[in-house]
Scaffold this active site. Structure first.
Site, PDB file in Angstrom:
ATOM      1  CB  CYS A   1      51.143 -30.054 -16.463  1.00  0.00           C
ATOM      2  SG  CYS A   1      49.571 -29.731 -17.231  1.00  0.00           S
TER       3      CYS A   1
ATOM      4  CD  GLU B   1      46.245 -37.277 -17.305  1.00  0.00           C
ATOM      5  OE1 GLU B   1      47.405 -37.081 -17.733  1.00  0.00           O
ATOM      6  OE2 GLU B   1      45.581 -38.273 -17.622  1.00  0.00           O
TER       7      GLU B   1
HETATM    8  P1  NAD Z   1      51.059 -31.038  -5.839  1.00  0.00           P
HETATM    9  O1  NAD Z   1      51.362 -32.454  -6.157  1.00  0.00           O
HETATM   10  O2  NAD Z   1      51.927 -30.333  -4.867  1.00  0.00           O
HETATM   11  O3  NAD Z   1      49.568 -30.923  -5.248  1.00  0.00           O
HETATM   12  C1  NAD Z   1      48.479 -31.472  -5.934  1.00  0.00           C
HETATM   13  C2  NAD Z   1      47.421 -31.852  -4.912  1.00  0.00           C
HETATM   14  O4  NAD Z   1      47.918 -32.920  -4.119  1.00  0.00           O
HETATM   15  C3  NAD Z   1      47.076 -30.706  -3.950  1.00  0.00           C
HETATM   16  O5  NAD Z   1      45.702 -30.716  -3.682  1.00  0.00           O
HETATM   17  C4  NAD Z   1      47.866 -31.084  -2.726  1.00  0.00           C
HETATM   18  O6  NAD Z   1      47.362 -30.540  -1.538  1.00  0.00           O
HETATM   19  C5  NAD Z   1      47.762 -32.585  -2.745  1.00  0.00           C
HETATM   20  N1  NAD Z   1      48.795 -33.256  -1.958  1.00  0.00           N
HETATM   21  C6  NAD Z   1      50.042 -32.810  -1.673  1.00  0.00           C
HETATM   22  N2  NAD Z   1      50.672 -33.711  -0.910  1.00  0.00           N
HETATM   23  C7  NAD Z   1      49.825 -34.729  -0.699  1.00  0.00           C
HETATM   24  C8  NAD Z   1      49.905 -35.948   0.012  1.00  0.00           C
HETATM   25  N3  NAD Z   1      51.014 -36.307   0.663  1.00  0.00           N
HETATM   26  N4  NAD Z   1      48.837 -36.765  -0.002  1.00  0.00           N
HETATM   27  C9  NAD Z   1      47.727 -36.411  -0.682  1.00  0.00           C
HETATM   28  N5  NAD Z   1      47.590 -35.272  -1.369  1.00  0.00           N
HETATM   29  C10 NAD Z   1      48.631 -34.441  -1.388  1.00  0.00           C
HETATM   30  O7  NAD Z   1      50.982 -30.274  -7.229  1.00  0.00           O
HETATM   31  P2  NAD Z   1      50.754 -28.726  -7.491  1.00  0.00           P
HETATM   32  O8  NAD Z   1      51.993 -27.991  -7.100  1.00  0.00           O
HETATM   33  O9  NAD Z   1      49.467 -28.267  -6.961  1.00  0.00           O
HETATM   34  O10 NAD Z   1      50.619 -28.731  -9.082  1.00  0.00           O
HETATM   35  C11 NAD Z   1      51.733 -28.802  -9.919  1.00  0.00           C
HETATM   36  C12 NAD Z   1      51.967 -30.201 -10.427  1.00  0.00           C
HETATM   37  O11 NAD Z   1      50.800 -30.669 -11.064  1.00  0.00           O
HETATM   38  C13 NAD Z   1      53.070 -30.259 -11.476  1.00  0.00           C
HETATM   39  O12 NAD Z   1      53.840 -31.407 -11.281  1.00  0.00           O
HETATM   40  C14 NAD Z   1      52.295 -30.313 -12.789  1.00  0.00           C
HETATM   41  O13 NAD Z   1      53.017 -30.880 -13.852  1.00  0.00           O
HETATM   42  C15 NAD Z   1      51.122 -31.131 -12.387  1.00  0.00           C
HETATM   43  N6  NAD Z   1      49.976 -30.905 -13.265  1.00  0.00           N
HETATM   44  C16 NAD Z   1      49.723 -31.835 -14.231  1.00  0.00           C
HETATM   45  C17 NAD Z   1      48.674 -31.655 -15.103  1.00  0.00           C
HETATM   46  C18 NAD Z   1      48.377 -32.671 -16.186  1.00  0.00           C
HETATM   47  O14 NAD Z   1      47.314 -32.589 -16.791  1.00  0.00           O
HETATM   48  N7  NAD Z   1      49.282 -33.605 -16.447  1.00  0.00           N
HETATM   49  C19 NAD Z   1      47.878 -30.515 -15.005  1.00  0.00           C
HETATM   50  C20 NAD Z   1      48.156 -29.589 -14.005  1.00  0.00           C
HETATM   51  C21 NAD Z   1      49.214 -29.804 -13.134  1.00  0.00           C
END
Ligand code: NAD
Length: 542
Positions: A327, A293
């Site tokens: 989100c 998501e």
């Molecule tokens: P992010 O993508 O920066 O991080 C999410 C996770 O991915 C973290 O645990 C992070 O450490 C990990 N990550 C980062 N880089 C990585 C890599 N290269 N390889 C593997 N893992 C990696 O997101 P965020 O800032 O924590 O959250 C915000 C984002 O999440 C927004 O885009 C938001 O829309 C989305 N979000 C979506 C939903 C949904 O249900 N659609 C819900 C909550 C948040």
């Protein structure tokens, strides 16, 4: 072995407490906040039920007070990830076989621990780590996480009860086996409930998990682990690792027994992980399940029949609660010219009335954004809007990171419906509004559908049922969660299963049986009672 067909408690949504002045819950959470804010915690890795200190640590600070340190957490090296995977696979040997009601008992207990003795702690941790107001913490870390845990148990039994037809000659049964191998949960900073749910729902279905929380959520992730431990999740079933996401992910995704990714976070990262899984596909024992998501560019469309107060309130709450870091947060709005003046005045009045500061002061509606990277990105877009001729900031536009990462709630009005902040997910307290001619409703709906790569949430606000019908049809692929006469945020587990399509994710609907189905691999068992003894069918007769 089960010795009965058990009914599980009927899941009910946890009631949201008010935290009004004078209420006992307000006093309790403020006291817990003070204690947690003024002591330092050391967060280890959790591998095989043991606390692993690596000595390589990073500090944790609240976004609203970034010079204040509330503790440290330990960073994993590759050998810790190898250990976490090995230990999970070992734990699978027993966890995947214990009766389902034992797994259910653990997670139902976790729900009640959060609803009761851990409520103040998990809320205070979320206020400190993610700068949520008490209301935002309560609806997330307490209520939504409790709801996920309770409803998932009910959904699990609904799934188990889904069985094929049988006959007098043969009995057909479906077993919902956990995935073979181990699963990987990667969680975002913005919801403590999502952080808890992603590993927990896979474990509930009998899987073993390596969980990598966001660096910005470690402080509240620790409370989740305390709860899981007290609830009795056995060693090795959920292993938690922190640190370099690339190293951790490379190690996990290159393992032959990797069997499922449960991801919530940004779109780009998810697509990269999908690509990596594709590249490794020949190495795996099984086809991994991929659930993600991701981002959104969520909209509010007002029709000329809409009540301007409804529109303004949907914007004030939908765009700015939790600093727009949901989100589902509204970040683009389309308002007809005839009601624009009224909507504009109401929105400006609302935004000017917001108080901003630490969540400890409960009069604040707005607190800080999550980290410096997010602050700098938002400041850049705000500065650009100040300079661009096709954009105007009608309220907000200020920012200050001297004490915390504070961005003023900002409303940009643009004359260009494809202006950069109409299309790009900013993930902050910024909404962009495009004012359209009243009679261009159909064209505007087309614009809404075509403006962004995402399709997560959206809302239509109208008193005209024909206009609502038109929007519902025109926007059928533009949002996985579509709201009529409401803001596009605030989905409740069991009531509004949540998720979006297009670039917003695989739409497997967190908080529903559909999501849990991704974490099982059914086995059909046909048992024949009178086994044939002759291969010849009647048609073969002379
Ligand atoms: P992010 O993508 O920066 O991080 C999410 C996770 O991915 C973290 O645990 C992070 O450490 C990990 N990550 C980062 N880089 C990585 C890599 N290269 N390889 C593997 N893992 C990696 O997101 P965020 O800032 O924590 O959250 C915000 C984002 O999440 C927004 O885009 C938001 O829309 C989305 N979000 C979506 C939903 C949904 O249900 N659609 C819900 C909550 C948040």
């Amino acid at each position: 072995m089960e010795k009965g067909f058990f009914n599980v408690p009927i899941a009910v949504n946890e009631q949201v407490k008010s935290y009004a002045p004078g209420s006992p819950e307000r006093a309790a959470v403020l006291e817990t906040y003070k204690n947690m804010f003024n002591t330092q915690v050391d967060v280890p890795l959790y591998i095989n039920g043991e606390y692993v200190s690596t000595g390589n640590t990073r500090t944790m600070s609240p976004p609203h007070d970034h010079q204040h340190v509330v503790g440290t957490y330990h960073l994993a090296e590759q050998k810790h990830i190898d250990d976490a995977i090995a230990t999970a696979l070992e734990a699978r040997k027993t966890w995947s076989l214990i009766p389902w009601e034992q797994r259910a008992g653990i997670f139902l207990k976790a729900a009640e621990l959060i609803a009761g003795p851990y409520r103040s702690k998990i809320n205070a941790a979320t206020m400190i780590a993610q700068s949520k107001t008490i209301h935002q913490a309560e609806i997330d870390s307490a209520c939504e996480l409790v709801d996920f845990l309770r409803f998932n148990v009910q959904f699990m039994t609904d799934i188990y009860m889904e069985q094929p037809e049988s006959t007098n000659e043969a009995w057909n049964r479906v077993e919902y086996r956990p995935l073979e191998g181990f699963t990987y949960a990667v969680t975002p900073f913005n919801f403590t409930a999502i952080a808890g749910n992603l590993p927990a729902c896979m474990a509930l279905m009998g899987n073993v998990v390596v969980w990598k929380p966001s660096d910005s959520q470690v402080f509240s992730a620790k409370v989740i682990m305390d709860v899981f431990e007290e609830a009795g999740v056995p060693p090795g079933v959920i292993n938690v690792v922190f640190g370099d996401p690339v190293m951790i992910t490379n190690t996990v995704l290159s393992h032959r027994e990797f069997s499922g990714l449960h991801f919530t976070g940004s779109t780009f990262i998810f697509k990269e992980l999908w690509k990596q899984i594709g590249t490794n596909i020949h190495n795996y024992k099984t086809y991994p399940r991929i659930v993600g998501e991701t981002g959104g560019k969520d909209f509010i469309v007002a029709h000329k029949s809409a009540n301007p107060k409804h529109v303004a309130t949907a914007i004030a709450r939908g765009a700015f609660e939790f600093q727009g870091q949901k989100c589902s947060a509204a970040s683009r709005a389309y308002i007809p010219k005839s009601i624009w003046n009224d909507v504009k005045n109401l929105v400006i009045k609302d935004v000017k009335s917001f108080k901003m500061g630490s969540p400890e002061d409960m009069r604040n509606f707005i607190t800080a954004v999550i980290h410096e990277g997010s602050f700098d990105k938002l400041a850049k877009y705000i500065d650009q809007a100040k300079n661009d001729t096709d954009a105007e900031i009608i309220v907000g536009g200020g920012y200050d990171k001297s004490k915390g990462y504070f961005i003023e709630p900002t409303v940009i009005v643009t004359t260009n419906p494809k202006y950069t902040t109409m299309c790009t997910e900013l993930f902050g307290p910024v909404i962009t509004i495009y004012v359209y001619e009243d009679d261009a409703y159909a064209e505007t709906l087309k614009l809404v559908d075509e403006t962004s790569e995402y399709a997560l949430t959206g809302a239509i606000i109208s008193k005209d049922r024909y206009a609502i019908t038109q929007a519902t049809e025109a926007l059928q692929n533009s949002a996985g969660n579509f709201y009529i006469n409401d803001k596009p945020t605030g989905a409740v587990v069991g009531q509004q299963p949540f998720g979006g399509a297009r670039a917003s994710g695989t739409n497997d609907k967190a908080g529903s049986a559909q999501n849990l189905l991704r974490w099982v691999s059914p086995r059909l068992i046909k048992e024949t009672f009178v086994t044939p003894t002759d291969y010849r069918y009647p048609f073969l007769g002379e």
